[in-house]
Design an enzyme around this catalytic site. Structure first.
Site, PDB file in Angstrom:
ATOM      1  N   LYS A   1       2.136   1.955  22.483  1.00 29.97           N
ATOM      2  CA  LYS A   1       1.297   3.129  22.270  1.00 29.97           C
ATOM      3  C   LYS A   1      -0.105   2.696  21.835  1.00 29.97           C
ATOM      4  O   LYS A   1      -1.107   3.228  22.311  1.00 29.97           O
ATOM      5  CB  LYS A   1       1.939   4.060  21.217  1.00 29.97           C
ATOM      6  CG  LYS A   1       3.153   4.810  21.752  1.00 29.97           C
ATOM      7  CD  LYS A   1       3.968   5.525  20.676  1.00 29.97           C
ATOM      8  CE  LYS A   1       5.238   6.115  21.295  1.00 29.97           C
ATOM      9  NZ  LYS A   1       6.147   6.728  20.315  1.00 29.97           N
TER      10      LYS A   1
ATOM     11  N   GLN B   1       7.302   7.810  14.282  1.00 29.83           N
ATOM     12  CA  GLN B   1       8.222   7.180  15.228  1.00 29.83           C
ATOM     13  C   GLN B   1       9.671   7.370  14.761  1.00 29.83           C
ATOM     14  O   GLN B   1       9.995   7.148  13.597  1.00 29.83           O
ATOM     15  CB  GLN B   1       7.874   5.686  15.347  1.00 29.83           C
ATOM     16  CG  GLN B   1       8.666   4.939  16.399  1.00 29.83           C
ATOM     17  CD  GLN B   1       8.380   5.405  17.821  1.00 29.83           C
ATOM     18  OE1 GLN B   1       7.291   5.876  18.133  1.00 29.83           O
ATOM     19  NE2 GLN B   1       9.364   5.291  18.686  1.00 29.83           N
TER      20      GLN B   1
ATOM     21  N   ASP C   1       3.882  15.009  19.288  1.00 33.56           N
ATOM     22  CA  ASP C   1       5.268  14.867  19.750  1.00 33.56           C
ATOM     23  C   ASP C   1       5.869  16.219  20.146  1.00 33.56           C
ATOM     24  O   ASP C   1       6.902  16.262  20.807  1.00 33.56           O
ATOM     25  CB  ASP C   1       6.137  14.300  18.615  1.00 33.56           C
ATOM     26  CG  ASP C   1       6.467  12.825  18.798  1.00 33.56           C
ATOM     27  OD1 ASP C   1       6.504  12.368  19.957  1.00 33.56           O
ATOM     28  OD2 ASP C   1       6.683  12.147  17.775  1.00 33.56           O
TER      29      ASP C   1
HETATM   30  N1  GUN Z   1      11.569   7.477  19.494  1.00 33.98           N
HETATM   31  C1  GUN Z   1      12.018   7.468  20.759  1.00 33.98           C
HETATM   32  N2  GUN Z   1      11.345   8.368  21.508  1.00 33.98           N
HETATM   33  C2  GUN Z   1      10.441   8.957  20.694  1.00 33.98           C
HETATM   34  C3  GUN Z   1       9.440   9.965  20.879  1.00 33.98           C
HETATM   35  O1  GUN Z   1       9.250  10.518  21.965  1.00 33.98           O
HETATM   36  N3  GUN Z   1       8.714  10.284  19.785  1.00 33.98           N
HETATM   37  C4  GUN Z   1       8.914   9.700  18.588  1.00 33.98           C
HETATM   38  N4  GUN Z   1       8.163  10.092  17.580  1.00 33.98           N
HETATM   39  N5  GUN Z   1       9.832   8.766  18.379  1.00 33.98           N
HETATM   40  C5  GUN Z   1      10.586   8.403  19.428  1.00 33.98           C
END
Ligand code: GUN
Length: 278
Positions: free
Chosen positions: A48, A92, A115
């Site tokens: 990211k 996350q 998200d």
């Molecule tokens: N962990 C796995 N996929 C995601 C996601 O789309 N967002 C977040 N915040 N954590 C994750």
């Protein structure tokens, strides 16, 4: 042979369009909270950061110990909600043991919730209002649209009922006029149900579970599963070699939905900035 639905190409288009939008614009900021040292989460967060850097989004990562408690996470979110240089906030998942992800999701300002996990955004999605929505299902919708796949009136089966993929996916497909069935690990006779799907979206985390004879000939198969095999390679939830002989179109793993999740996170961040600074 099935049409291969490449997520990499669309991800490139989305990021190119973001770069164009950001030329001469203020710099968006994304804050990522990473608590604990789950190796997969560390890899995702690093990807990211790299993706943000490439398009000109300023990313900051708040790294917290795996022993962090809920109050400490909430106390790190509050200043980010108030910081005008931060337009997107993401915690996350998975969070360390004992921390309620719903409490954390509710603490993020809904206008910065890139998200799409805040209850306000969840409600807006199901009502068909504008808001910030989860990145992976946004990527799936983008890929289906980009490839001209008809959704209206078709039967979509979503395998998996998670808050991150299954539920928002079902909402988006329903808004796009599909007839949607959500199936999960307790569903009776999954193979027969899957054979009724014109569009099958799998997000179950079980490598190769969906076999070729589970598919209706000519179905569109979207494999959201990213499963690490013992030999270190990645596999989807669908047995690709069998499925590509039956399906009309199918996403590969890797190179299918994976790259789109990050591309749509960047897009959500830019959209959040535009909304916040209007
Ligand atoms: N962990 C796995 N996929 C995601 C996601 O789309 N967002 C977040 N915040 N954590 C994750």
């Amino acid at each position: 042979m099935a049409l291969i639905l490449s997520g990499r190409e669309l991800a490139r288009e989305v990021t190119d369009s973001i770069r164009t939008r950001l030329a001469g614009a203020p710099v968006p900021g994304l804050a990522v909270i990473l608590a604990g040292d789950d190796p997969a989460s560390s890899v995702y967060v690093a990807s990211k950061e790299k993706a943000c850097h490439r398009v000109g989004i300023r990313s900051t990562v708040v790294r917290l110990s795996g022993l962090t408690d809920e109050a400490s996470i909430l106390s790190r979110i509050r200043p980010l909600n108030d910081d005008p240089s931060v337009h997107g906030i993401l915690c996350q998942l998975p969070l360390p043991l004992g921390i309620d992800r719903h409490t954390v999701a509710s603490a993020v300002h809904p206008a910065k919730d890139v998200d799409g996990f805040h209850p306000e955004n969840v409600g807006k999605l199901w009502r068909g209002q504008n808001g910030l929505f989860p990145c992976t299902p946004l990527g799936v919708m983008g890929l289906l649209r980009r490839n001209g796949i008809t959704l209206e009136g078709r039967h979509a089966v979503v395998l998996g009922r998670s808050d991150i993929v299954g539920k928002p996916m079902a909402a988006m497909l329903m808004m796009a006029d599909c007839t949607v069935t959500v199936a999960h690990s307790r569903t009776n006779d999954l193979p027969s149900l899957c054979r009724t799907a014109d569009i099958l979206v799998t997000a179950v985390g079980r490598p190769g579970m969906v076999r070729g004879d589970w598919l209706k000939p000519g179905a569109v198969v979207v494999d959201v599963g990213i499963n690490r095999l013992p030999d270190g390679s990645l596999a989807g939830d669908v047995c690709f070699s069998e499925a590509e002989a039956v399906a009309a179109a199918i996403t590969p793993v890797p190179g299918g939905i994976g790259p789109l999740t990050i591309a749509y996170l960047l897009l959500n961040t830019v959209n959040a900035m535009e909304q916040l600074t209007r």
